[in-house]
Design a protein around this motif. Sequence first.
Motif, PDB file in Angstrom:
ATOM      1  N   UNK A   1     -14.315  50.096  15.067  1.00  0.00           N
ATOM      2  CA  UNK A   1     -14.267  51.586  14.664  1.00  0.00           C
ATOM      3  C   UNK A   1     -12.723  51.927  15.819  1.00  0.00           C
ATOM      4  N   UNK A   2     -12.085  50.718  16.390  1.00  0.00           N
ATOM      5  CA  UNK A   2     -10.861  51.058  16.933  1.00  0.00           C
ATOM      6  C   UNK A   2     -10.202  50.483  15.201  1.00  0.00           C
ATOM      7  N   UNK A   3     -10.035  49.952  14.401  1.00  0.00           N
ATOM      8  CA  UNK A   3      -8.891  49.500  13.610  1.00  0.00           C
ATOM      9  C   UNK A   3      -9.470  51.041  12.211  1.00  0.00           C
ATOM     10  N   UNK A   4     -10.588  50.718  12.402  1.00  0.00           N
ATOM     11  CA  UNK A   4     -10.173  52.164  11.847  1.00  0.00           C
ATOM     12  C   UNK A   4     -10.150  54.062  11.819  1.00  0.00           C
ATOM     13  N   UNK A   5     -10.200  53.564  13.679  1.00  0.00           N
ATOM     14  CA  UNK A   5      -9.340  54.780  13.565  1.00  0.00           C
ATOM     15  C   UNK A   5      -7.464  54.738  13.178  1.00  0.00           C
ATOM     16  N   UNK A   6      -7.788  53.719  13.399  1.00  0.00           N
ATOM     17  CA  UNK A   6      -6.070  52.996  13.171  1.00  0.00           C
ATOM     18  C   UNK A   6      -5.187  53.054  11.805  1.00  0.00           C
ATOM     19  N   UNK A   7      -6.193  53.077  11.196  1.00  0.00           N
ATOM     20  CA  UNK A   7      -6.229  53.114   9.168  1.00  0.00           C
ATOM     21  C   UNK A   7      -5.921  54.369   9.342  1.00  0.00           C
ATOM     22  N   UNK A   8      -7.006  55.421   9.495  1.00  0.00           N
ATOM     23  CA  UNK A   8      -7.562  56.955   9.358  1.00  0.00           C
ATOM     24  C   UNK A   8      -5.818  57.015   9.761  1.00  0.00           C
ATOM     25  N   UNK A   9      -5.148  57.015  10.523  1.00  0.00           N
ATOM     26  CA  UNK A   9      -4.173  57.165  11.543  1.00  0.00           C
ATOM     27  C   UNK A   9      -3.119  56.764  10.591  1.00  0.00           C
ATOM     28  N   UNK A  10      -3.000  55.228   9.706  1.00  0.00           N
ATOM     29  CA  UNK A  10      -1.886  54.879   8.915  1.00  0.00           C
ATOM     30  C   UNK A  10      -2.125  55.656   7.473  1.00  0.00           C
ATOM     31  N   UNK A  11      -3.154  55.635   7.442  1.00  0.00           N
ATOM     32  CA  UNK A  11      -3.405  57.054   6.069  1.00  0.00           C
ATOM     33  C   UNK A  11      -2.847  58.360   6.130  1.00  0.00           C
ATOM     34  N   UNK A  12      -3.122  58.987   7.042  1.00  0.00           N
ATOM     35  CA  UNK A  12      -2.629  60.215   7.871  1.00  0.00           C
ATOM     36  C   UNK A  12      -1.333  60.087   7.336  1.00  0.00           C
ATOM     37  N   UNK A  13      -0.562  58.959   7.672  1.00  0.00           N
ATOM     38  CA  UNK A  13       0.879  58.832   7.794  1.00  0.00           C
ATOM     39  C   UNK A  13       1.238  58.841   6.543  1.00  0.00           C
TER      40      UNK A  13
ATOM     41  N   UNK B   1      -0.218  60.264   4.159  1.00  0.00           N
ATOM     42  CA  UNK B   1      -0.379  61.026   3.156  1.00  0.00           C
ATOM     43  C   UNK B   1       0.724  62.053   3.565  1.00  0.00           C
ATOM     44  N   UNK B   2       1.190  61.829   5.097  1.00  0.00           N
ATOM     45  CA  UNK B   2       2.094  63.170   4.979  1.00  0.00           C
ATOM     46  C   UNK B   2       3.353  62.606   4.389  1.00  0.00           C
ATOM     47  N   UNK B   3       3.605  61.242   4.171  1.00  0.00           N
ATOM     48  CA  UNK B   3       4.943  60.789   3.994  1.00  0.00           C
ATOM     49  C   UNK B   3       4.989  60.807   2.813  1.00  0.00           C
ATOM     50  N   UNK B   4       3.712  60.015   1.676  1.00  0.00           N
ATOM     51  CA  UNK B   4       3.936  60.514  -0.414  1.00  0.00           C
ATOM     52  C   UNK B   4       4.469  62.645  -0.110  1.00  0.00           C
ATOM     53  N   UNK B   5       3.732  62.983   0.648  1.00  0.00           N
ATOM     54  CA  UNK B   5       3.867  64.479   0.790  1.00  0.00           C
ATOM     55  C   UNK B   5       5.526  64.295   0.245  1.00  0.00           C
ATOM     56  N   UNK B   6       5.972  64.312   1.878  1.00  0.00           N
ATOM     57  CA  UNK B   6       7.496  63.952   2.254  1.00  0.00           C
ATOM     58  C   UNK B   6       8.460  63.650   1.289  1.00  0.00           C
TER      59      UNK B   6
END
Length: 164
Positions: A56-68, A70-75
């Motif tokens: 669960x912690x790894x999934x949350x970390x992966x979700x945070x990394x994915x959000x970062x 996606x934000x970097x890709x959008x930027x």
Amino acid sequence: MPQISQIGEIFASQLFWLAIFFGAIFVVIGLGMLPKVMSTVDARDAKIAADLKSAGGAREAADALEADYRAAMDKSRAEAAHLSAEAKASAAKASEAQIGAAETAIGAKLDTAMKGIAEARARALGEIETVAAEAVQELSAKVAGLTVDANAARAAVARELTHA
């Protein structure tokens, strides 16, 4: 029936051996094996719970990394679009400048060519008038036997060229 009459005699010994075997089985399985099995089951449950918690912690970390990500890709996409638009605008301005310079150069060449054509046309008309005047003088001399003045021949040719 002799089997039924023996029940009373052997029933007590069978109950005794049943209690001994039941006790032995209870001691071996209940006190020896069952605690080991239960500790293994408890350890496995604890390990599964810990693994689920870390997953669960790894999934949350992966979700945070994915959000970062996606934000970097959008930027990056926005920056690339901005740079592309700037490059297009710069290229359009450069093209307009080159086209303007080319139009100016072509206009100057066209003006020079038009002046040259006008001068050549004026010279050609002057030569045509001279040749026509000489032809009129020669024709009138040969056909009619008349001598025509060069100025009169030029005036007649000029009059006919302007009316024709």
